[in-house]
Each structure stands twice: as C-alpha cells, then as structure tokens.
Design an enzyme around this catalytic site. Structure first.
Site, PDB file in Angstrom:
ATOM      1  N   ASP A  17     -65.258 -31.160   7.729  1.00 19.79           N
ATOM      2  CA  ASP A  17     -66.373 -30.562   7.004  1.00 19.79           C
ATOM      3  C   ASP A  17     -66.709 -31.410   5.788  1.00 19.79           C
ATOM      4  OD1 ASP A  17     -64.506 -29.793   4.985  1.00 19.79           O
ATOM      5  OD2 ASP A  17     -64.037 -27.987   6.114  1.00 19.79           O
TER       6      ASP A  17
ATOM      7  N   MET B 161     -65.113 -22.851  -7.091  1.00 14.24           N
ATOM      8  CA  MET B 161     -66.334 -22.198  -6.583  1.00 14.24           C
ATOM      9  C   MET B 161     -66.825 -21.126  -7.559  1.00 14.24           C
ATOM     10  SD  MET B 161     -64.971 -21.813  -2.648  1.00 14.24           S
ATOM     11  CE  MET B 161     -63.419 -21.090  -3.211  1.00 14.24           C
TER      12      MET B 161
ATOM     13  N   LYS C 124     -69.590 -26.878   6.207  1.00 13.20           N
ATOM     14  CA  LYS C 124     -70.041 -25.646   5.569  1.00 13.20           C
ATOM     15  C   LYS C 124     -70.679 -25.995   4.225  1.00 13.20           C
ATOM     16  CE  LYS C 124     -66.212 -23.007   7.545  1.00 13.20           C
ATOM     17  NZ  LYS C 124     -65.059 -22.144   7.249  1.00 13.20           N
TER      18      LYS C 124
END
Length: 366
Positions: free
Chosen positions: A144, A277, A166
């Site tokens: 990813d 995040m 993603k």
C-alpha cells in the site's frame, strides 16, 4: 552459484537464454530474465509453461540431444535438473562453449505462506534485513501507499506486485478483500508478502490479517518494522523519552475522537503523547486535553510527510496549534508529538541542554 546476468552486469537483452527445470520451480528466474529482455526457452517436464513469452522445448534424452539444444542458445540457466542429467548438461555446455549458470529453485510446497512485513515509515533504507529477505523470496507482494514501494522491482525481482493502497477515507481494496487475497494466494502455493507501512501491529491491521490467515489454516509470519511513532519524531530532533523530562510515551490513533475518559487518562499519565493519523481530530484533541488540565503552553509538534523530501515540522502549543495548523495548511500523513521534549526540535545542542534542565525542574515542581 550467483547469477552472472544479475550480479556482474551481463547484458542479456535479445540473447537466447535456455532455462532448465520445471516451470514452477523456475518461475522467479523466468520473470527476471523476461524483465531483462532475454529471448527465453524452457526445457521443462510436464509443467505448463507459465509465460507466453517463453518458448517450450523438448527435454533432451541423450548426449547428442543436449549438445544440439545448448548449441542453439547463448546462456544456459539450470534451476531444477535431475542428478542423472547434470553431467550431460555440463559436458554439452563445455563442448559447445556455452556459458552455464545455476539458480536456486523457488519453493513449490502447498499450501503457501504469508509474511506480514513492516516496511517502516517510508524510507527504503529503514527496511530490516529480515524484510528484504522476505521480499526477495516472494512470489507475490501486496503493498500500500505508506510502505516503501518505489524499489519493489529491485527488492522482489520476479514477484507479482499488487497495489492494495489505502487513502484517508478511501480504501481501494476493502480490508476483508485484502485478507481473502492473502489466503487465496497462499492456498495456490505462492509465497506471499504483505508489505505494510511502519510496523504491522501498530495501527496497521496486521493483527486482523494474521487472524484471517490462521483461521484459514495458512502459515503466517510477522516481521516487525520501524514505527513512525518513534522514527519520525527522531528525524525531527524530538526524543520521545528523555531522562528526568519524560520517562514514558503513549502512542494513540487520532483517527477517531477520544472519549472524555480517555482524554482525562492521557493528561493524568504525563510523559510524551504521540498521535498517528491525528490531523483531522486535532481540535477535539487539544481542547479536550486543555479541558482536563493540560497546560495551554504545552508544546506540540506536527511532523508532516516524515522521511520524504517534503517533510515539515510545525511547532506550536496546545492553545494555538489549531490556528497555526490552519495557517500552514497541515495535512495527513502526519505525526503529532505533545510534551516538553518537543522544545528540542528548534534548539541547537547547547540550548537543548538548558531547555531540558528547565523542563526537569518544572516536572519536579508539579
């Protein structure tokens, strides 16, 4: 014996290369020589030829047949050769002055195997030796965007590379489908690598993928990776712990807003807080920490795009960081660091010593 076409720079573009062995044991060798531009011939047993660019030739059964076969090519690569045929091939290559090299056969056992590999924060130089070893042995790699992938053609030569990337708010391949891909590939007898950013078990859903493999009876191995929770602050000059200043650090996901109870616990723990995040929930986080007693002048760093040429560190405090983040346009991916250790990010060595001493004094007074 090493492969001279790869290790000493032999140019095989347009050259006739004969690969000896079954198509499955030779599948990685075939892929590498195809990528190098060779004209490939495969002398195999009853296995199906795996690549339309490879031309199948009959297996020789006599010394003269071996001589005729090798005399038509420029290089012979022996991968999977029965012991009784080996001296015939060696003699034929010697007589016809054709270069002979040997390559290790790829595993063909069933079911296959899955390795969850932590790729680190994005810099290929931070891949571990174990990670590189796993990639070199892979038949297929699922990767990813957060894992290092720019050099996968080099690290996993001959492997099929599948992007299951993603992005925030968008999953190109749903997680359940990724897990099914891993299981299906392994059951087909392939050596599977799932390359993930950071460490597979630090907010990487590696635990879910491991559980899916185990539930399907597929062997799975985990290779830890360098986590961005520590590596990205370090690159920005911020130690997550320091003697007499911060003796602990807490790593949390900022993907979902924290509850009031969680916010209160964070303030009560003290030490350094690292948030992955967390740009999207920054207003909720900082207002909540202040509401539960954190000093409004507590420093916070936003480190964007760690280990890239666009890495940027923005330092503010709990009271002003939301305004500052808006002014500079802070965006994910980013690592947030909250704590006295952040003051080191903008200091030279002499000033840092003074900052740490003052922070230690303040810590002892609280």
């Amino acid at each position: 014996m090493p492969n001279p076409s790869l290790d000493i720079g032999l140019n095989v573009t347009g050259r006739r290369v004969l690969i000896i062995g079954g198509s499955r044991p030779a599948r990685r060798v075939i892929a590498r020589y195809c990528a190098a531009g060779a004209v490939l011939y495969l002398a195999a047993d009853t296995y199906e030829v795996p690549n339309p660019l490879v031309r199948a030739v009959a297996w020789p059964h006599s010394p003269s047949a071996w001589r005729d076969l090798v005399s038509a090519v420029d290089l012979v690569v022996a991968v999977d050769l029965p012991a009784h045929d080996d001296p015939l091939l060696v003699a034929a290559c010697a007589e016809k002055a054709v270069w002979l090299t040997r390559e290790a056969a790829a595993p063909v056992s069933r079911p296959g195997h899955v390795t969850l590999v932590g790729g680190g924060p994005g810099d290929g130089d931070l891949l571990t030796v174990a990670a590189l070893t796993a990639l070199r042995g892979a038949d297929i790699v699922y990767y990813d965007r957060l894992g290092p992938h720019d050099r996968l053609d080099e690290w996993a030569r001959g492997a099929e590379l599948v992007n299951v990337g993603k992005h925030p708010g968008h999953h190109a391949v749903p997680q359940a489908e990724i897990e099914q891909l891993l299981v299906t590939s392994a059951r087909a007898g392939l050596t599977v690598v799932r390359l993930k950013g950071g460490d597979p078990f630090v907010f990487g859903r590696g635990g879910e993928e491991m559980a899916a493999c185990r539930a399907a009876g597929v062997p799975v191995t985990v290779i830890s990776g360098v986590t961005s929770a520590i590596a990205v602050p370090a690159l920005a000059g911020i130690p997550v712990t320091h003697r007499e200043v911060s003796r602990m650090f807490t790593v949390l996901s900022g993907h979902v807003p924290l509850s009031e109870e969680e916010l209160a616990h964070l303030v009560g723990l003290g030490g350094t807080i690292v948030v992955l995040m967390g740009v999207g929930t920054l207003p909720h986080l900082t207002s909540g920490l202040a509401r539960h007693g954190m000093r409004t002048d507590m420093p916070i760093a936003i480190i964007e795009r760690g280990f890239s040429e666009q890495q940027r560190t923005t330092v503010a405090d709990i009271e002003t960081v939301v305004k500052v983040a808006g002014e500079v346009g802070a965006r994910s991916p980013a690592v947030l660091v909250i704590g006295e250790v952040v003051r080191l990010a903008q200091r030279d060595d002499a000033a840092a010593v003074e900052v740490l001493a003052n922070a230690a004094t303040l810590s002892g007074q609280r």
